[in-house]
Design a protein around this motif. Sequence first.
Motif: not given
Length: 683
Positions: A328-347
């Motif tokens: 829960l703590l590591a989950y992205p705080k905003t949708a913008e943060d999620a976009a960057g983190a998930w894009r990195t994880a996808r790549d």
Amino acid sequence: MRHGQPAPLFQRLSRYYLLFTGGFGCFLAALAMLENEGMPRVWIGYLFMLATITLYAFIGLVSRTSNVAEYYVAGRRVPAMFNGMATAADWISAASFISLAGTLYLHGFDGLAYIMGWTGGYCLVALLIAPYLRRFSQYTIPDFLAARYGGPHHGRIVRIMAVAATIIVSFTYVVAQIYAVGLIASRFTGVDFSVGIFLGLASILVCSFLGGMRAITWTQVAQYIIILVAFLIPAMWLSAKHSDNPIPQVAYGKLLPELGARERGLAADPKELEVRAIFLRRAQDYARKLEGLPGSWDTGRFEAQRQLDVAKQRNASLLDIRNAEKALLAYPKTAEDAAGAWRTARDHNLRRAAPPVPHAEPFVARDKAASDNKRNNFLALVFCLMVGTAALPHILMRSYTTPSVHETRVSVFWTLFFILLIYLTIPALAVLVKYDIYTAMVGSEFSHLPTWVSYWANVDKLHPLISITDINRDGVVQLAEIAIDGDVLVLATPEIAGLPYVISGLVAAGGLAAALSTADGLLLAISNALSHDIYYQIVDPGASTQKRVTISKLLLLAVAFIAAYAASTKPADILSLVSAAFSLAGSTLFPALVLGVFWQRATRQGAVAGMVAGFCVCLYYMVHANPILGGSAAGQWFGIAPVSAGIFGVPAGLLTMALVSWLTPPPGRDVQALVAHIRTPET
């Protein structure tokens, strides 16, 4: 001896360094015996660090000076062979020692661009620049450019721009070296990464602060000996282990076909395909989340909170509750943060899902267009590294330290010889380590993983240098389950090969020597440019020699601490930082240096315009095409990676300089006489 080289100095230096080599061998033997008697590994690491840093400090103390010529150019009396060794140590940076073999391990043939570019670049130094700079007989590169493009009264703007270029290029480069110092110190002493940076910084400053170029030169000769021994011993051991031949370059040719057969077998292995399919599914999951933003972010946050609530309600184990809290703590705080983190994880997962690149096959890609793009990037990188090498201020400075132009030419030969001893071994070492991992580790059980894996995994917990995870939960290591950072490969080679820990300490000492030797030269190039070219030539021309050296030392301290702080933020991997410095150097300084020597019609206005155009085009492309700097890969021109921005910057600088020079009045007779003088062969 001819051309001013005093025979007693050469003989005395030869005797000193032979004694040093023998003493270093005895030190290694003593540590090996102590390890055999049960000395803890951590103490061996401490002893290596302490002994080498003490050695460098001792040379710095003995070589301390306040004489301007000694501090800036070692009195112009360094014999050619020893200048070649010092320049090789200056040149073999952390990128060469630590990262280059790892790059070849990860990318195979495509990684040879670095070796071809850097080696070819030093040939350009020998042919186009170094002898002519020595003929000029000054202290810094901005000195030459200011005199060539306007003389003492009109060359101020060129001097200032050359100083700015020197600082930007050298600072980018030195941050990479100090980062490597922190990596090595933290691994082999157990201190925090940031603390390791400042420990290494103390060693750098003792030499460069006290003795300038004189202390750095004699320290770099000792450092080259350590670098050579540290690199060759593991390579020769692996060579003998896998081919019964201790010459790595010979084993290299024998093992390549065997490695290729092993690669083809692993590419078709059902277990490997299973693991890669898991990574592909993960990448597809992240791709779906990206498509579903911002709703997918809300759903994921709600699910993470629900998992924690369920764990608490069901009285789950403390470990399960903590894991849910961490998620829960590591989950992205905003949708913008999620976009960057998930894009990195996808790549990241897409890269892990791809089959391994065959080591000996060039430009492997899914189709011809992608293969052509790889080839173009290979050639662009070779070009950038070549012209960047020929314009690096800390390397070109060494052409001022020999007794004569002839000695400079001979010194360049020795430099190439000493560099090639390492560079011809690097591709062989990459193949030897890859063969060892592919045959010994792949297929082994997770319960039998060697202890060095956990050591290196814990050096940097935020960005693990090595990760081996049982993705398909079969208890057996598959190749696709191994992730190795290129920067760790050489440092871990002794442990991978099963050598005694004392050799690990030796390799760490070699990596430290490579980083420190280059950092010394870079910091001196920056501080000398500021103290000599800005303070003495512009601010206070009447300053005494003592004051000039003192100002240089104070500036060196300031620059060193700023670079250490920048390195502590871990801005990028070592090779990326170094490659950026080469593109910037080539784009900004190469046109002005080469046309300044070989084209009398080149003018001050042309040089200024060329330096500005080359730098701006190179920097713009780096920012525009690099996602890390806020750009986008979609903005690449002709598919060229931002690391090769010099492929656009250098032609822009050359064309702009040529055009503006033709449109402005030719330089005066004094400048044309200077060009004729530096191009006149020495008699």
